[in-house]
Scaffold this motif. Structure first.
Motif, PDB file in Angstrom:
ATOM      1  N   TRP A 139     -58.459  76.555  38.336  1.00 30.21           N
ATOM      2  CA  TRP A 139     -59.758  76.906  38.587  1.00 30.21           C
ATOM      3  C   TRP A 139     -60.204  77.918  39.767  1.00 30.21           C
ATOM      4  N   THR A 140     -59.291  77.834  40.592  1.00 31.37           N
ATOM      5  CA  THR A 140     -59.508  78.666  41.837  1.00 31.37           C
ATOM      6  C   THR A 140     -59.533  80.050  41.650  1.00 31.37           C
ATOM      7  N   ARG A 141     -58.656  80.460  40.399  1.00 29.96           N
ATOM      8  CA  ARG A 141     -58.808  81.751  40.068  1.00 29.96           C
ATOM      9  C   ARG A 141     -60.060  82.435  39.803  1.00 29.96           C
ATOM     10  N   PHE A 142     -60.847  81.768  39.275  1.00 27.84           N
ATOM     11  CA  PHE A 142     -62.144  81.998  38.763  1.00 27.84           C
ATOM     12  C   PHE A 142     -63.173  82.221  39.758  1.00 27.84           C
ATOM     13  N   PHE A 143     -62.991  81.673  40.997  1.00 25.02           N
ATOM     14  CA  PHE A 143     -64.152  81.693  41.957  1.00 25.02           C
ATOM     15  C   PHE A 143     -64.464  82.894  42.217  1.00 25.02           C
ATOM     16  N   PRO A 144     -65.680  83.584  42.621  1.00 26.33           N
ATOM     17  CA  PRO A 144     -65.856  84.592  43.190  1.00 26.33           C
ATOM     18  C   PRO A 144     -65.401  85.018  44.247  1.00 26.33           C
ATOM     19  N   LEU A 145     -64.977  83.896  44.871  1.00 27.38           N
ATOM     20  CA  LEU A 145     -64.238  84.453  46.558  1.00 27.38           C
ATOM     21  C   LEU A 145     -62.752  84.997  46.150  1.00 27.38           C
ATOM     22  N   LEU A 194     -49.519  70.505  43.857  1.00 28.33           N
ATOM     23  CA  LEU A 194     -49.986  71.268  44.878  1.00 28.33           C
ATOM     24  C   LEU A 194     -49.562  72.778  44.967  1.00 28.33           C
ATOM     25  N   GLY A 195     -48.546  72.989  44.248  1.00 29.48           N
ATOM     26  CA  GLY A 195     -47.682  74.350  44.534  1.00 29.48           C
ATOM     27  C   GLY A 195     -48.526  75.507  43.836  1.00 29.48           C
ATOM     28  N   VAL A 196     -49.141  75.131  42.813  1.00 29.92           N
ATOM     29  CA  VAL A 196     -49.971  75.925  42.045  1.00 29.92           C
ATOM     30  C   VAL A 196     -50.767  76.859  42.816  1.00 29.92           C
ATOM     31  N   TYR A 197     -51.541  76.003  43.740  1.00 28.17           N
ATOM     32  CA  TYR A 197     -52.624  76.783  44.688  1.00 28.17           C
ATOM     33  C   TYR A 197     -51.854  77.595  45.804  1.00 28.17           C
ATOM     34  N   MET A 198     -50.745  77.172  46.218  1.00 25.63           N
ATOM     35  CA  MET A 198     -49.905  77.832  47.091  1.00 25.63           C
ATOM     36  C   MET A 198     -49.718  79.151  46.720  1.00 25.63           C
ATOM     37  N   THR A 199     -49.263  79.172  45.344  1.00 18.37           N
ATOM     38  CA  THR A 199     -48.850  80.383  44.555  1.00 18.37           C
ATOM     39  C   THR A 199     -50.024  81.235  44.249  1.00 18.37           C
ATOM     40  N   VAL A 200     -51.384  80.620  44.016  1.00 22.24           N
ATOM     41  CA  VAL A 200     -52.490  81.702  43.837  1.00 22.24           C
ATOM     42  C   VAL A 200     -52.687  82.560  44.641  1.00 22.24           C
ATOM     43  N   TRP A 201     -52.479  82.646  46.012  1.00 24.87           N
ATOM     44  CA  TRP A 201     -52.682  83.457  47.008  1.00 24.87           C
ATOM     45  C   TRP A 201     -51.564  84.466  47.047  1.00 24.87           C
ATOM     46  N   THR A 202     -50.158  83.740  46.838  1.00 26.98           N
ATOM     47  CA  THR A 202     -49.198  84.700  46.670  1.00 26.98           C
ATOM     48  C   THR A 202     -49.162  85.524  45.385  1.00 26.98           C
ATOM     49  N   MET A 203     -49.693  85.132  44.393  1.00 29.30           N
ATOM     50  CA  MET A 203     -50.096  86.006  43.110  1.00 29.30           C
ATOM     51  C   MET A 203     -50.915  87.205  43.623  1.00 29.30           C
ATOM     52  N   LEU A 204     -51.927  86.763  44.034  1.00 29.32           N
ATOM     53  CA  LEU A 204     -53.177  87.726  44.238  1.00 29.32           C
ATOM     54  C   LEU A 204     -52.759  88.766  45.445  1.00 29.32           C
ATOM     55  N   THR A 205     -51.908  88.350  46.256  1.00 27.76           N
ATOM     56  CA  THR A 205     -51.640  89.363  47.499  1.00 27.76           C
ATOM     57  C   THR A 205     -50.517  90.234  46.851  1.00 27.76           C
ATOM     58  N   CYS A 206     -49.342  89.500  46.468  1.00 27.80           N
ATOM     59  CA  CYS A 206     -48.075  90.232  46.315  1.00 27.80           C
ATOM     60  C   CYS A 206     -47.871  90.747  44.824  1.00 27.80           C
ATOM     61  N   TYR A 207     -47.967  89.710  43.921  1.00 22.92           N
ATOM     62  CA  TYR A 207     -47.705  89.721  42.387  1.00 22.92           C
ATOM     63  C   TYR A 207     -48.638  90.925  41.846  1.00 22.92           C
ATOM     64  N   HIS A 208     -49.980  90.913  42.567  1.00 24.02           N
ATOM     65  CA  HIS A 208     -51.098  91.608  41.898  1.00 24.02           C
ATOM     66  C   HIS A 208     -51.370  93.061  42.900  1.00 24.02           C
ATOM     67  N   HIS A 209     -50.313  93.137  43.677  1.00 14.86           N
ATOM     68  CA  HIS A 209     -50.379  94.319  44.446  1.00 14.86           C
ATOM     69  C   HIS A 209     -50.200  95.484  43.709  1.00 14.86           C
ATOM     70  N   PRO A 210     -51.128  96.491  43.952  1.00 17.83           N
ATOM     71  CA  PRO A 210     -50.935  97.640  42.797  1.00 17.83           C
ATOM     72  C   PRO A 210     -49.465  98.418  42.995  1.00 17.83           C
ATOM     73  N   ASP A 211     -48.668  98.320  44.128  1.00 19.30           N
ATOM     74  CA  ASP A 211     -47.322  98.752  44.358  1.00 19.30           C
ATOM     75  C   ASP A 211     -46.314  97.990  43.952  1.00 19.30           C
ATOM     76  N   ASN A 212     -46.796  96.732  43.296  1.00 20.51           N
ATOM     77  CA  ASN A 212     -45.574  95.774  42.882  1.00 20.51           C
ATOM     78  C   ASN A 212     -45.933  95.656  41.374  1.00 20.51           C
ATOM     79  N   ASP A 213     -47.244  95.904  40.776  1.00 25.23           N
ATOM     80  CA  ASP A 213     -47.161  95.754  39.532  1.00 25.23           C
ATOM     81  C   ASP A 213     -46.537  94.730  38.739  1.00 25.23           C
ATOM     82  N   ARG A 214     -46.855  93.739  39.050  1.00 23.14           N
ATOM     83  CA  ARG A 214     -46.591  92.412  38.433  1.00 23.14           C
ATOM     84  C   ARG A 214     -45.099  92.178  38.173  1.00 23.14           C
TER      85      ARG A 214
END
Ligand SMILES: NC(=O)C1=CN([C@@H]2O[C@H](COP(=O)(O)OP(=O)(O)OC[C@H]3O[C@@H](n4cnc5c(N)ncnc54)[C@H](OP(=O)(O)O)[C@@H]3O)[C@@H](O)[C@H]2O)C=CC1
Ligand SMILES: O=C1OC[C@@H](O)[C@H](O)[C@H]1O
Length: 364
Positions: A139-145, A194-214
């Motif tokens: 659900w956190t992935r869909f928050f406007p935040l 709980l790890g799913v939530y820890m991973t949300v921010w890693t994904m948004l910061t690193c995995y989705h970083h334009p230079d990392n390109d998933r």
């Protein structure tokens, strides 16, 4: 015209209660007019439980139109159900989702998606074969935040180059060996739940970083403590990932022995300053950006949640199904598979195995 998605709710535990309450709120209260939700059936392993769930948690005006079922299979044969919300323990997600997909139902399955990546890959293959919608409910992935977090970091580049991320999601659970969190048979432990939530921010910061390109991290090292009352599950896990290009070190922690620090659960540090998300990481309401001298000082972004916040993922599912999509663009199943691969590797590094019965994968 408003598109109304008809939901069947599978299981009657804690999160199912929050879900039915959230999807029956007036969508206008969150500024939404294009989609709405109608719970049409609730299934439990006990008919009595399904009936009590409806009378306790559904709005009075809808109670007469929601069908109670005493088995999950009955819900899956109900032609009025457009999409099934699976709210069983993690250990059952694979079997329940597989049965629902094979019955031709669209599925939103609670996190963690499965117990391992092989199960997740199999579900994706079956969803494609049956041509139905599938998504893990993070659900956190869909928050406007969360959407703004990504925009501030990667489009506005408020912090300039990002150097480091700390991401914690910890919840102190009472020591109860019968609770699903302390039971290996229900895929308990801090990592998967709980790890799913820890991973949300890693994904948004690193995995989705334009230079990392998933791409996956270049290095990942993880350590765990097992629970003293249930040594087959982890009590806490710490993970360090290195993302060589864009050169970010991400430190993630989860624990069920202590709560996240309320003033700073997530911290991103960059060349121009830092971004902090205070309070609990699954339902955050505020982003604080502090820039170094010469910058704009401290800026606070508030994101009030008019309810629990599960409705935003439900709205996304309704729009996807309305538009004939089989996967969600914001959180596609490929990303759930990626997360399960990380979880598999963390468990491999720490020799953490679940019982064979819940790790199984059916032949394709
Ligand atoms: N998005 C979020 O914020 C949250 C998500 N979750 C996720 O939701 C899922 C369910 O969690 P939660 O609602 O807290 O769990 P609960 O233990 O409160 O409820 C789980 C429900 O699953 C059904 N069930 C089916 N098989 C079993 C079994 N073997 N043992 C126990 N219950 C079973 C039961 O419903 P019945 O008896 O009616 O069949 C039970 O009430 C988990 O995957 C969890 O990670 C949990 C909390 C928050
Ligand atoms: O998703 C969740 O968020 C809150 C936690 O307390 C819970 O265990 C977990 O499943």
């Amino acid at each position: 015209m408003t598109y109304v998605l008809r939901w069947g709710i599978m299981a009657t535990g804690g999160i199912a209660e929050l879900f039915i309450r959230d999807i029956t709120l007036d969508p206008k209260s969150r500024g939404v007019t294009d989609v709405d939700h109608r719970p049409v059936a609730v299934a439990s392993r006990s008919l009595d439980k399904a009936q009590s769930f409806i009378s306790e948690h559904a709005p009075p005006e809808l109670q007469g139109s929601i069908k109670p079922y005493g088995s999950y299979s009955e819900l899956l044969s109900d032609p009025d159900v457009d999409c099934v919300y699976i709210a069983t323990p993690a250990s059952s997600h694979y079997d329940n989702t597989l049965e629902a997909l094979r019955a031709g139902k669209n599925v939103l399955c609670e996190k963690p998606f499965t117990v391992n990546a092989a199960q997740a890959k199999h579900l994706l293959a079956v969803a494609k074969e049956k041509d139905v919608f599938l998504m893990e409910g993070v659900w956190t992935r869909f928050f406007p935040l969360a959407l703004s977090f990504k925009r501030l970091l990667h489009e506005e580049k408020l912090l300039g180059r990002i150097h480091r991320l700390y991401s914690d999601f910890s919840v102190e659970f009472p020591l109860d060996p019968s609770h699903r969190m302390y039971t290996s048979a229900t895929a308990g432990g801090a990592l998967l739940d709980l790890g799913v939530y820890m991973t949300v921010w890693t994904m948004l910061t690193c995995y989705h970083h334009p230079d990392n390109d998933r791409r996956p991290p270049d290095v990942m090292k993880a350590v765990q403590f097992r629970s003293p009352i249930s040594p087959d599950v982890d009590e806490s896990t710490s993970v360090i990932t290195l993302w060589e290009n864009p050169k970010i070190m991400a430190i993630g922690t989860v624990s069920m022995m202590t709560d996240s620090p309320p003033e700073c659960a997530i911290r991103v540090q960059g060349e121009k300053g830092e971004l902090i998300i205070p309070i609990h990481g699954s339902r955050p309401e505020k982003i604080i950006v502090r820039l170094k001298a010469g910058g704009m000082g401290e800026r606070v972004y508030n994101f009030p949640i008019p309810g629990q916040g599960l409705f935003w993922e439900a709205d996304a599912v309704a729009r996807d199904i309305r538009d004939g999509k089989k996967f969600d663009n914001n959180y596609p199943v490929e990303e759930s598979i990626f997360v399960m691969e990380l979880m598999d590797e963390i468990r491999r590094q720490n020799s953490l195995k679940f019982p064979e019965e819940i790790e199984h994968v059916e032949p394709c």
